[in-house]
Design a protein around this motif. Structure first.
Motif, PDB file in Angstrom:
ATOM      1  N   GLU A 264     -21.087  -7.877  -1.496  1.00  0.00           N
ATOM      2  CA  GLU A 264     -19.984  -8.187  -0.582  1.00  0.00           C
ATOM      3  C   GLU A 264     -20.151  -7.424   0.726  1.00  0.00           C
ATOM      4  N   ARG A 265     -21.366  -7.486   1.235  1.00  0.00           N
ATOM      5  CA  ARG A 265     -21.702  -6.831   2.496  1.00  0.00           C
ATOM      6  C   ARG A 265     -22.354  -7.847   3.427  1.00  0.00           C
ATOM      7  N   ASP A 266     -22.411  -7.496   4.702  1.00  0.00           N
ATOM      8  CA  ASP A 266     -22.977  -8.384   5.712  1.00  0.00           C
ATOM      9  C   ASP A 266     -24.492  -8.261   5.795  1.00  0.00           C
ATOM     10  N   LEU A 267     -25.135  -9.385   6.108  1.00  0.00           N
ATOM     11  CA  LEU A 267     -26.542  -9.434   6.486  1.00  0.00           C
ATOM     12  C   LEU A 267     -26.608 -10.230   7.785  1.00  0.00           C
ATOM     13  N   TYR A 268     -26.831  -9.532   8.892  1.00  0.00           N
ATOM     14  CA  TYR A 268     -26.851 -10.172  10.211  1.00  0.00           C
ATOM     15  C   TYR A 268     -28.228  -9.997  10.839  1.00  0.00           C
ATOM     16  N   TYR A 269     -28.669 -11.016  11.629  1.00  0.00           N
ATOM     17  CA  TYR A 269     -30.061 -10.987  12.091  1.00  0.00           C
ATOM     18  C   TYR A 269     -30.263 -11.771  13.391  1.00  0.00           C
ATOM     19  N   GLU A 270     -29.346 -11.644  14.315  1.00  0.00           N
ATOM     20  CA  GLU A 270     -29.478 -12.354  15.588  1.00  0.00           C
ATOM     21  C   GLU A 270     -30.805 -12.064  16.277  1.00  0.00           C
ATOM     22  N   ALA A 271     -31.284 -10.828  16.180  1.00  0.00           N
ATOM     23  CA  ALA A 271     -32.505 -10.435  16.885  1.00  0.00           C
ATOM     24  C   ALA A 271     -33.774 -10.987  16.252  1.00  0.00           C
TER      25      ALA A 271
ATOM     26  N   ALA B 152     -38.590 -21.492  10.458  1.00  0.00           N
ATOM     27  CA  ALA B 152     -38.005 -21.531   9.116  1.00  0.00           C
ATOM     28  C   ALA B 152     -36.554 -21.067   9.146  1.00  0.00           C
ATOM     29  N   ILE B 153     -36.285 -20.003   9.883  1.00  0.00           N
ATOM     30  CA  ILE B 153     -34.915 -19.489   9.987  1.00  0.00           C
ATOM     31  C   ILE B 153     -34.016 -20.503  10.684  1.00  0.00           C
ATOM     32  N   LEU B 154     -34.486 -21.065  11.787  1.00  0.00           N
ATOM     33  CA  LEU B 154     -33.685 -22.037  12.539  1.00  0.00           C
ATOM     34  C   LEU B 154     -33.394 -23.284  11.707  1.00  0.00           C
ATOM     35  N   ALA B 155     -34.399 -23.766  10.987  1.00  0.00           N
ATOM     36  CA  ALA B 155     -34.192 -24.966  10.174  1.00  0.00           C
ATOM     37  C   ALA B 155     -33.178 -24.707   9.069  1.00  0.00           C
ATOM     38  N   GLY B 156     -33.269 -23.555   8.430  1.00  0.00           N
ATOM     39  CA  GLY B 156     -32.316 -23.225   7.379  1.00  0.00           C
ATOM     40  C   GLY B 156     -30.894 -23.174   7.890  1.00  0.00           C
ATOM     41  N   LEU B 157     -30.713 -22.563   9.057  1.00  0.00           N
ATOM     42  CA  LEU B 157     -29.380 -22.469   9.645  1.00  0.00           C
ATOM     43  C   LEU B 157     -28.862 -23.831  10.096  1.00  0.00           C
ATOM     44  N   ALA B 158     -29.727 -24.600  10.745  1.00  0.00           N
ATOM     45  CA  ALA B 158     -29.295 -25.870  11.327  1.00  0.00           C
ATOM     46  C   ALA B 158     -28.915 -26.901  10.275  1.00  0.00           C
ATOM     47  N   PHE B 159     -29.661 -26.902   9.149  1.00  0.00           N
ATOM     48  CA  PHE B 159     -29.503 -27.983   8.184  1.00  0.00           C
ATOM     49  C   PHE B 159     -28.955 -27.517   6.835  1.00  0.00           C
ATOM     50  N   HIS B 160     -28.486 -26.250   6.771  1.00  0.00           N
ATOM     51  CA  HIS B 160     -27.828 -25.737   5.560  1.00  0.00           C
ATOM     52  C   HIS B 160     -28.697 -25.952   4.323  1.00  0.00           C
TER      53      HIS B 160
ATOM     54  N   MET C 261     -28.687 -26.007  25.448  1.00  0.00           N
ATOM     55  CA  MET C 261     -29.906 -25.229  25.632  1.00  0.00           C
ATOM     56  C   MET C 261     -29.564 -23.766  25.799  1.00  0.00           C
ATOM     57  N   PHE C 262     -30.313 -22.921  25.085  1.00  0.00           N
ATOM     58  CA  PHE C 262     -30.148 -21.471  25.123  1.00  0.00           C
ATOM     59  C   PHE C 262     -31.432 -20.880  25.689  1.00  0.00           C
ATOM     60  N   TYR C 263     -31.310 -20.057  26.727  1.00  0.00           N
ATOM     61  CA  TYR C 263     -32.491 -19.617  27.489  1.00  0.00           C
ATOM     62  C   TYR C 263     -32.396 -18.137  27.813  1.00  0.00           C
ATOM     63  N   GLY C 264     -33.522 -17.448  27.769  1.00  0.00           N
ATOM     64  CA  GLY C 264     -33.521 -16.046  28.152  1.00  0.00           C
ATOM     65  C   GLY C 264     -34.768 -15.329  27.690  1.00  0.00           C
TER      66      GLY C 264
ATOM     67  N   PRO D 181     -28.735 -15.695  22.260  1.00  0.00           N
ATOM     68  CA  PRO D 181     -27.830 -15.937  21.125  1.00  0.00           C
ATOM     69  C   PRO D 181     -28.034 -17.341  20.583  1.00  0.00           C
ATOM     70  N   ILE D 182     -28.774 -17.448  19.483  1.00  0.00           N
ATOM     71  CA  ILE D 182     -28.998 -18.750  18.869  1.00  0.00           C
ATOM     72  C   ILE D 182     -28.627 -18.745  17.392  1.00  0.00           C
ATOM     73  N   VAL D 183     -28.800 -17.609  16.707  1.00  0.00           N
ATOM     74  CA  VAL D 183     -28.453 -17.547  15.289  1.00  0.00           C
ATOM     75  C   VAL D 183     -26.954 -17.755  15.100  1.00  0.00           C
ATOM     76  N   ARG D 184     -26.150 -17.028  15.861  1.00  0.00           N
ATOM     77  CA  ARG D 184     -24.698 -17.143  15.689  1.00  0.00           C
ATOM     78  C   ARG D 184     -24.172 -18.526  16.072  1.00  0.00           C
ATOM     79  N   PRO D 185     -24.637 -19.141  17.170  1.00  0.00           N
ATOM     80  CA  PRO D 185     -24.184 -20.510  17.433  1.00  0.00           C
ATOM     81  C   PRO D 185     -24.492 -21.478  16.301  1.00  0.00           C
ATOM     82  N   LEU D 186     -25.696 -21.387  15.716  1.00  0.00           N
ATOM     83  CA  LEU D 186     -26.022 -22.280  14.607  1.00  0.00           C
ATOM     84  C   LEU D 186     -25.243 -21.920  13.354  1.00  0.00           C
ATOM     85  N   ARG D 187     -25.067 -20.635  13.120  1.00  0.00           N
ATOM     86  CA  ARG D 187     -24.431 -20.155  11.896  1.00  0.00           C
ATOM     87  C   ARG D 187     -22.918 -20.318  11.920  1.00  0.00           C
ATOM     88  N   GLU D 188     -22.318 -20.209  13.122  1.00  0.00           N
ATOM     89  CA  GLU D 188     -20.867 -20.196  13.219  1.00  0.00           C
ATOM     90  C   GLU D 188     -20.326 -21.255  14.180  1.00  0.00           C
TER      91      GLU D 188
END
Length: 433
Positions: A128-135, A212-220, A301-304, A142-149
């Motif tokens: 019952e703890r967080d696992l966060y990995y935006e970096a 792999a990370i992006l696909a998992g987040l995008a398509f659950h 589009m997310f850029y940086g 910021p792309i993980v949080r937009p896809l995840r949330e």
């Protein structure tokens, strides 16, 4: 209750390289500001390093440094563990131990998440703890949080991204200067954009982990790096770059995650030609960008900056603030979303367009024979032109959309034609509507 009277949130840092140093510097120098953002003081209680006594450009007490990483994460009074050492082990063992001993985890470890994210997610849920990995993907972007949330209520259909700064710098240099791959790589290394051993970048391993990370987040759906088709840029030539220019395109190493017509997931990383009119075509130098298509939001589009100490630390610290706020509130945030469990298809079922350069004899009947080989596999030709004459004759074919397996079979047959000297280049064409 005044901030000064609240119990400090204790933070442990694993790794003190470029990113870790920047994280530690900001946490200590801006401690008061972080306390206001979080709602409680923060205290850096330990920094695990490989070698003790090494001189570091960091103004923190020497006693914070330890070579006993496992002892640090299992001491029992740590609220948040930040992991920036990278690699599979000992990172996996340390993260699992941290979760088991009650700490939430912020990590930038794309390789571990792409190989065994399932184990980490399950451990975080159990604790019952967080696992966060935006970096872990695209540095400061910021792309993980937009896809995840942010897009959790939408249906994402495609993610198309430039997620490796080293390869983008090299391909951009080849495009703007006419240099070959080797010379562009040398320049990237000289300027610090490429490692002494650039294999992970130029062979696409880094981008594949992020895909792999992006696909998992995008398509659950659980997607690992072994599910991602991977090609690097070492075979991209100056001629390929010039050919792209001739059809109004540039060459980029793209991470592509998409749903096919049957609702299955495709994830691939490879160089591709993309029209200069597409937003990703203008991403220059070592920058990253991720282009998301969804049914509700449309195109985003997310850029940086996609790498570097300060940009990556920015993403890490953003997660630290969120995770710390959750600890104060006694809650945990978003966990794994893999409920869809969609089929993951091989590269052969992916559909796109292709640019094929064929070295041929300069004589009648060549074009007809080549066209018949394409037609035999139901690969429709959009345009064809001849370049050169005599011993330099070449046919350049651009196809309509076709399955990758059909194109591969076509190329194999074309190579067997007696008037074909060789197929010098096959490159996918993406981003064409």
């Amino acid at each position: 209750m005044p901030l000064a009277d609240r119990r400090p949130l204790r933070i442990a840092l694993l790794g003190c390289g470029v990113v870790g140093t920047e994280v530690a510097r900001v946490l200590t120098s801006d401690a008061e500001e972080f306390a206001r953002r979080i709602g409680a003081p923060v205290e850096l209680v330990g920094i695990a390093v490989r070698r003790a006594g090494r001189r570091r450009d960091l103004d923190v007490p020497e006693e914070l440094f330890t070579t006993d990483a496992m002892g640090l994460v299992t001491r029992g009074d740590v609220d948040v563990v930040i992991e920036v050492i990278g690699g599979i082990e000992p990172a996996r063992e340390l993260i699992l131990a941290a979760l088991e001993h009650g700490a939430s985890v912020v990590t930038a470890n794309k390789a571990l998440l792409a190989e065994d994210g399932e184990t980490l997610y399950e451990a975080a849920a159990k604790a019952e703890r967080d696992l966060y990995y935006e970096a872990a993907v695209a540095g400061a972007i910021p792309i993980v949080r937009p896809l995840r949330e942010s897009l959790a209520g939408d249906r994402v259909t495609r993610v198309l991204g430039i997620v490796n700064g080293t390869t983008n710098f090299i391909l951009d240099a080849m495009s703007t200067t006419g240099a070959g791959f080797a010379d562009a790589l040398d320049e990237a290394q000289r300027l610090g954009y490429a490692e002494a051993d650039p294999t992970a970048d130029v062979e696409g391993f880094d981008a594949a982990a992020k895909a792999a990370i992006l696909a998992g987040l995008a398509f659950h759906t659980r997607v690992t790096i072994s599910d991602v088709h991977r090609e690097g840029i070492t075979e991209v030539t100056a001629a390929d770059v010039r050919s792209a220019e001739e059809i109004g395109s540039v060459v980029k190493l793209l991470a592509i995650c998409e749903l096919d017509a049957e609702g299955a997931v495709s994830a691939r990383v490879h160089p591709a030609m993309i029209p200069t009119s597409h937003p990703l075509a203008s991403v220059r130098g070592a920058y990253n960008a991720v282009f998301v298509e969804s049914e509700g939001a449309g195109q985003l589009m997310f850029y940086g900056p996609g790498a570097g100490g300060a940009p990556t630390a920015s993403a890490v610290l953003g997660d630290v603030v969120t995770v710390a706020q959750h600890r104060l509130a006694g809650i945990s945030g978003v966990g794994e979303s893999a409920h869809a469990s969609l089929e993951i298809v091989p590269i052969g079922r992916a559909r796109t367009r292709y640019h094929v350069a064929i070295d041929v004899d300069d004589r009648p009947g060549v074009l007809s024979a080549v066209a018949q080989a394409f037609a035999a596999h139901d690969v429709s030709i959009k345009t064809v032109r001849q370049e050169g004459h005599g011993g330099d004759a070449q046919l350049v074919v651009v196809t309509h959309e076709a399955e990758d397996a059909a194109l591969s079979a076509t190329v194999a047959d074309v190579r067997e034609l007696d008037m074909v000297r060789g197929v010098s280049s096959v490159m996918r064409v993406e981003g064409v509507s």
